[in-house]
Write a protein that holds these residues in place. Structure first.
Motif, short mmCIF file in Angstrom:
data_model
loop_
_atom_site.label_atom_id
_atom_site.label_comp_id
_atom_site.label_asym_id
_atom_site.label_seq_id
_atom_site.Cartn_x
_atom_site.Cartn_y
_atom_site.Cartn_z
N THR A 40 0.84 -1.19 0.00
CA THR A 40 0.00 0.00 0.00
C THR A 40 0.87 1.24 0.00
O THR A 40 1.81 1.35 0.78
CB THR A 40 -0.91 0.01 1.25
N VAL A 55 1.26 5.09 0.81
CA VAL A 55 0.60 6.09 1.65
C VAL A 55 1.49 7.31 1.78
O VAL A 55 2.71 7.23 1.66
CB VAL A 55 0.27 5.54 3.06
N LEU A 94 -6.56 7.30 4.73
CA LEU A 94 -6.34 5.86 4.88
C LEU A 94 -6.19 5.43 6.33
O LEU A 94 -6.73 4.41 6.74
CB LEU A 94 -5.07 5.47 4.10
N LEU A 119 -3.95 7.85 1.19
CA LEU A 119 -3.58 6.81 0.24
C LEU A 119 -3.20 7.44 -1.09
O LEU A 119 -3.94 8.28 -1.62
CB LEU A 119 -4.75 5.85 0.03
#
Length: 282
Positions: free
Chosen positions: A11, A13, A184, A249
């Motif tokens: 992910t 971020v 996020l 995000l």
């Protein structure tokens, strides 16, 4: 948690900025327009979910220019000619995710400053305020009905970290994983993880789970409704101020950092690869 996009193995971020040492009571303007957290109404509430973020700033236009360049956010400003009565709605791909409010008391030594204040959904804001006081925190803004937003309050926890609580008038957003350029995650950087965990468990109703060995610092996850909602982390620097750090995000951390630098931002942590994410702090 249902996802509106395909989950990525890593992910990406990017942390949103936290700057000033204190927060003015920006919610004091009776005439200020406070938009709903969701539109159309959902009629559902998810206690413990962080559902909104407000930026209190001495320069809304400059902040909007920066975040627009970094995240592609767009903005709608409501109110009259007096900046003290306006509210600037923040949208990510058309979805409202937060707002910006001007407060001249955020000006220090003629330098613009700002602070993001995250808001958590609670079933009873007055009960949350009572728990804050009982557990050694401070009520900065007592529970008040803010227009279409709903019952709202702003607090300081025992270490002085600012956060808000809200019971949305129209319900909370659906409990989905975010799309790019939406909020996020949040981490609380704390001097005393155990004390902070007890405080937020009492105020919000969280259960806590120790963070696994993917990070070097001691910490816990705050859990509600079967989901980890935020983290509490032992802060790195002894002189650092305990604070909530929100994350956005992004699809490419390096690109977002480059955009932030080009837009005049300061990079506090260059992109670093963790077990489950690539992270930078701006």
């Amino acid at each position: 948690m249902a996802s509106r996009h395909r989950a990525c193995r890593t992910t990406a971020v990017l942390a949103a900025t936290l700057a000033i040492a204190g927060l003015s009571q920006a919610a004091s303007g009776e005439e200020r327009f406070w938009p709903p957290i969701v539109d159309p109404p959902t009629g559902q509430h998810h206690p413990g979910r962080w559902v909104w973020g407000d930026l209190v700033t001495s320069d809304v236009a400059k902040a909007a220019d920066f975040y627009g360049k970094v995240f592609g956010w767009t903005f709608e400003t409501y109110g009259g000619d007096d900046d003290l009565d306006t509210y600037t709605l923040v949208l990510a791909d058309g979805l409202p995710i937060g707002g910006m409010v001007f407060d001249e008391r955020a000006i220090k030594d003629a330098r613009p400053s700002a602070r993001w204040v995250p808001f958590v959904s609670v079933p009873d804001v007055a009960a949350a305020a009572a728990a804050v006081t009982q557990r050694g925190g401070t009520v900065v803004l007592a529970p008040v009905m803010l227009g279409e937003r709903g019952m709202t309050a702003v607090f300081k926890d025992p270490e002085g970290a600012l956060f808000g609580a809200v019971h949305s008038r129209n319900g909370d957003p659906a409990d989905y994983a975010p799309d790019p350029n939406e909020w996020l995650w949040l981490d609380l950087w704390s001097d005393d993880v155990a004390r902070a965990a007890d405080f937020y468990a009492a105020v919000v109703g969280y259960t806590t789970v120790p963070i696994d060995g993917e990070v070097l610092r001691h910490g816990v996850h705050l859990v509600s409704g079967g989901f980890a909602r935020a983290g509490i982390m032992e802060k790195r620097a002894e002189r650092a101020t305990p604070t909530w750090l929100p994350y956005v995000l992004v699809t490419d951390v390096a690109s977002a950092v480059a955009s932030a630098r080009a837009a005049g931002g300061k990079i506090l942590l260059e992109p670093v690869e963790l077990k489950r994410a690539k992270v930078a702090i701006v």
